[in-house]
Design a protein around this motif. Sequence first.
Motif, mmCIF file in Angstrom:
data_model
loop_
_atom_site.group_PDB
_atom_site.id
_atom_site.type_symbol
_atom_site.label_atom_id
_atom_site.label_comp_id
_atom_site.label_asym_id
_atom_site.label_seq_id
_atom_site.Cartn_x
_atom_site.Cartn_y
_atom_site.Cartn_z
ATOM 1 N N TYR A 127 -11.253 1.249 -9.820
ATOM 2 C CA TYR A 127 -10.178 1.993 -10.473
ATOM 3 C C TYR A 127 -9.479 2.851 -9.414
ATOM 4 O O TYR A 127 -9.214 2.376 -8.325
ATOM 5 C CB TYR A 127 -10.730 2.795 -11.654
ATOM 6 N N PHE A 128 -9.218 4.127 -9.695
ATOM 7 C CA PHE A 128 -8.286 4.893 -8.869
ATOM 8 C C PHE A 128 -8.921 5.824 -7.836
ATOM 9 O O PHE A 128 -8.238 6.257 -6.913
ATOM 10 C CB PHE A 128 -7.373 5.734 -9.764
ATOM 11 N N GLU A 129 -10.193 6.189 -7.982
ATOM 12 C CA GLU A 129 -10.798 7.150 -7.047
ATOM 13 C C GLU A 129 -10.941 6.499 -5.674
ATOM 14 O O GLU A 129 -11.672 5.519 -5.517
ATOM 15 C CB GLU A 129 -12.162 7.602 -7.553
ATOM 16 N N PRO A 130 -10.246 6.994 -4.635
ATOM 17 C CA PRO A 130 -10.226 6.300 -3.340
ATOM 18 C C PRO A 130 -11.590 6.253 -2.671
ATOM 19 O O PRO A 130 -12.441 7.133 -2.856
ATOM 20 C CB PRO A 130 -9.249 7.134 -2.505
ATOM 21 N N GLY A 131 -11.792 5.205 -1.876
ATOM 22 C CA GLY A 131 -12.936 5.127 -0.988
ATOM 23 C C GLY A 131 -12.586 5.744 0.358
ATOM 24 O O GLY A 131 -11.634 6.519 0.478
ATOM 25 N N LYS A 132 -13.327 5.366 1.376
ATOM 26 C CA LYS A 132 -13.168 6.003 2.695
ATOM 27 C C LYS A 132 -12.143 5.306 3.582
ATOM 28 O O LYS A 132 -11.801 5.823 4.651
ATOM 29 C CB LYS A 132 -14.508 6.032 3.419
ATOM 30 N N THR A 133 -11.618 4.150 3.164
ATOM 31 C CA THR A 133 -10.747 3.351 4.035
ATOM 32 C C THR A 133 -9.403 4.028 4.290
ATOM 33 O O THR A 133 -8.837 4.663 3.400
ATOM 34 C CB THR A 133 -10.518 1.968 3.407
ATOM 35 N N LYS A 134 -8.899 3.833 5.508
ATOM 36 C CA LYS A 134 -7.593 4.371 5.918
ATOM 37 C C LYS A 134 -6.626 3.214 6.192
ATOM 38 O O LYS A 134 -7.051 2.098 6.481
ATOM 39 C CB LYS A 134 -7.746 5.231 7.170
ATOM 40 N N ASN A 135 -5.349 3.501 6.125
ATOM 41 C CA ASN A 135 -4.353 2.468 6.383
ATOM 42 C C ASN A 135 -4.321 2.128 7.878
ATOM 43 O O ASN A 135 -4.191 3.023 8.711
ATOM 44 C CB ASN A 135 -2.969 2.938 5.931
ATOM 45 N N PRO A 136 -4.412 0.856 8.236
ATOM 46 C CA PRO A 136 -4.431 0.477 9.652
ATOM 47 C C PRO A 136 -3.153 0.820 10.409
ATOM 48 O O PRO A 136 -3.181 0.938 11.639
ATOM 49 C CB PRO A 136 -4.621 -1.044 9.607
ATOM 50 N N HIS A 137 -2.035 0.999 9.711
ATOM 51 C CA HIS A 137 -0.765 1.274 10.388
ATOM 52 C C HIS A 137 -0.537 2.773 10.590
ATOM 53 O O HIS A 137 0.303 3.161 11.393
ATOM 54 C CB HIS A 137 0.387 0.656 9.602
ATOM 55 N N ASN A 138 -1.287 3.581 9.881
ATOM 56 C CA ASN A 138 -1.286 5.035 10.073
ATOM 57 C C ASN A 138 -2.453 5.593 9.263
ATOM 58 O O ASN A 138 -2.404 5.600 8.028
ATOM 59 C CB ASN A 138 0.029 5.658 9.606
ATOM 60 N N PRO A 139 -3.514 6.016 9.918
ATOM 61 C CA PRO A 139 -4.724 6.438 9.203
ATOM 62 C C PRO A 139 -4.554 7.668 8.332
ATOM 63 O O PRO A 139 -5.474 8.030 7.604
ATOM 64 C CB PRO A 139 -5.732 6.699 10.334
ATOM 65 N N GLN A 140 -3.375 8.294 8.378
ATOM 66 C CA GLN A 140 -3.115 9.417 7.477
ATOM 67 C C GLN A 140 -2.503 8.951 6.151
ATOM 68 O O GLN A 140 -2.212 9.773 5.289
ATOM 69 C CB GLN A 140 -2.191 10.425 8.155
ATOM 70 N N HIS A 141 -2.330 7.635 6.007
ATOM 71 C CA HIS A 141 -1.760 7.067 4.788
ATOM 72 C C HIS A 141 -2.807 6.237 4.054
ATOM 73 O O HIS A 141 -3.724 5.675 4.659
ATOM 74 C CB HIS A 141 -0.559 6.186 5.121
ATOM 75 N N THR A 142 -2.645 6.120 2.734
ATOM 76 C CA THR A 142 -3.567 5.330 1.933
ATOM 77 C C THR A 142 -3.422 3.845 2.249
ATOM 78 O O THR A 142 -2.321 3.365 2.549
ATOM 79 C CB THR A 142 -3.312 5.549 0.426
ATOM 80 N N PRO A 143 -4.529 3.086 2.163
ATOM 81 C CA PRO A 143 -4.439 1.634 2.284
ATOM 82 C C PRO A 143 -4.140 0.972 0.939
ATOM 83 O O PRO A 143 -4.018 -0.247 0.860
ATOM 84 C CB PRO A 143 -5.839 1.245 2.768
ATOM 85 N N GLY A 144 -4.045 1.797 -0.122
ATOM 86 C CA GLY A 144 -3.940 1.237 -1.467
ATOM 87 C C GLY A 144 -5.322 0.992 -2.045
ATOM 88 O O GLY A 144 -6.341 1.288 -1.434
ATOM 89 N N THR A 359 6.182 0.488 -5.239
ATOM 90 C CA THR A 359 7.375 1.329 -5.355
ATOM 91 C C THR A 359 7.964 1.677 -3.996
ATOM 92 O O THR A 359 9.131 2.055 -3.897
ATOM 93 C CB THR A 359 7.047 2.621 -6.122
ATOM 94 N N GLY A 360 7.159 1.565 -2.949
ATOM 95 C CA GLY A 360 7.610 1.860 -1.596
ATOM 96 C C GLY A 360 6.496 1.559 -0.618
ATOM 97 O O GLY A 360 5.585 0.773 -0.918
ATOM 98 N N ALA A 361 6.551 2.179 0.547
ATOM 99 C CA ALA A 361 5.478 2.041 1.526
ATOM 100 C C ALA A 361 4.286 2.899 1.118
ATOM 101 O O ALA A 361 4.365 3.720 0.189
ATOM 102 C CB ALA A 361 5.991 2.456 2.903
ATOM 103 N N ALA A 362 3.174 2.718 1.810
ATOM 104 C CA ALA A 362 1.966 3.481 1.513
ATOM 105 C C ALA A 362 2.229 4.976 1.614
ATOM 106 O O ALA A 362 2.719 5.454 2.645
ATOM 107 C CB ALA A 362 0.855 3.094 2.481
ATOM 108 N N PRO A 363 1.910 5.735 0.566
ATOM 109 C CA PRO A 363 2.138 7.183 0.619
ATOM 110 C C PRO A 363 1.247 7.882 1.645
ATOM 111 O O PRO A 363 0.162 7.398 1.979
ATOM 112 C CB PRO A 363 1.782 7.646 -0.807
ATOM 113 N N HIS A 364 1.715 9.020 2.113
ATOM 114 C CA HIS A 364 0.919 9.855 2.997
ATOM 115 C C HIS A 364 -0.228 10.467 2.201
ATOM 116 O O HIS A 364 -0.080 10.841 1.043
ATOM 117 C CB HIS A 364 1.783 10.964 3.602
ATOM 118 N N GLY A 365 -1.394 10.547 2.838
ATOM 119 C CA GLY A 365 -2.554 11.166 2.204
ATOM 120 C C GLY A 365 -3.573 10.140 1.754
ATOM 121 O O GLY A 365 -3.250 8.963 1.544
ATOM 122 N N LEU A 366 -4.815 10.601 1.577
ATOM 123 C CA LEU A 366 -5.921 9.723 1.217
ATOM 124 C C LEU A 366 -6.549 10.091 -0.117
ATOM 125 O O LEU A 366 -7.632 9.613 -0.453
ATOM 126 C CB LEU A 366 -6.985 9.760 2.325
#
Length: 438
Positions: A127-144, A359-366
Amino acid sequence: MNDSNELTLREQVSCLREGSLTPKDILDHALSQIEKTESKIDAWQFIADKNDLEKQWSEYKLSSPALTAPGIPIGIKDTIDVAGMPAERGSTIYSGRVPSESATCVQQLSRCGLIPIGKTVTTELAYFEPGKTKNPHNPQHTPGGSSSGSAAAVATRMVPVALGSQTAASVIRPAAFCGVVGYVASRGLFSMRGVLPLALSFDALGIIAKTVDDIFHVSNILQSRNLSGSIAAIKPKTVLAIDGDDYGSVEDEMRYAFDKALDSFADAGIVVKRESIQGSSAWPQLHKDIMAYEAAMNFSHEFDTSQQQLGDAFQSLVVAGRAISMRNRFDLALVHSKAVKQFDALFDHCDAIVTPAATGAAPHGLTTTGDPAMSRPWQLVGSSQCSLPFAQSRNGMPLGIQIIGGRYGDNSLLSIAKWIQEAFSWQSPMPGFLKAKD
């Protein structure tokens, strides 16, 4: 051949058949890539012991030539069971859980030589509670999410292919955010035995790779079909273009990139119908309500016995589902059935539907995995879906476009997606920190 990580799955298979690579070479390259990148991305929940993997891979030196891909490592989302590997489903409730039997999809892939080397990170109970993974293109953004680890592992070239699952937007969104190809099968096309159920009306298996060709290869295995050859690239004659405004708040740069993509389609001779689907603005809420009802049924025990171990979002989902009466559920089912029939009729007049994948690119934040609004309508109706990386945001993050096919028209969808990917050279971008080799 110095490094196999940049090769697609099909290219790795060709190298194995030609003898320019051995299964041990491919395993060594994958483990080396994981060692270099995992600390930055955290894509994996569990990676098998290196000695055990090397022992298993050495057996492929004498394996049957009938194997489709002998000894190629893949990732498996932690909501999908692999025998002998932890399957904790992103929740402390299942801490220490180790299944004795693999999910059917894993068994099918393993028989053809696609071998899990570990479990990729999932959000809590998909569901929605994020895990520990970071976005490979900017680790300050969610990977989804929820197939966050699978998308990140493919994007960073740790494995050529990974499995995910989708109930709302759990494959399409992370694929779009991480700049890889994501595919969700028509509901019921693949076996879901051994996959964590969230909402049975919507749960579907997904595949994440760098190319549509690789998606097709894995899809064939999961359908137990003829494995030779690749899928034909077929140019669509007519597409129905839906900008997504009926379903969520599409960001300006996504809208601009999407319009440019449609212009490219038209320039290529494709008839682009820019329309909306009458009444479909209600589909996302319909999906939410049915999903909540079924999740409440599936996780009734966990909620009653371990509620404090569940995240706030999941608790809210169950509470919302329990507020829906059986009579309400019956009414929802009637509306759902009408939506499916309306969706099916669309393909009398088009070959595919195209929309923004998010809706757009990966949002900032994890602390969030992004808005699933762009996928809810299509998961509601059980369609086949494919996300392709097609542009970049102003800050260099990938943008994804979604190609939607008819129910059980999966091969037609993949043929169209392959043509689009190749015609416009929409390839999986290399994450910035990988461009400079160590």
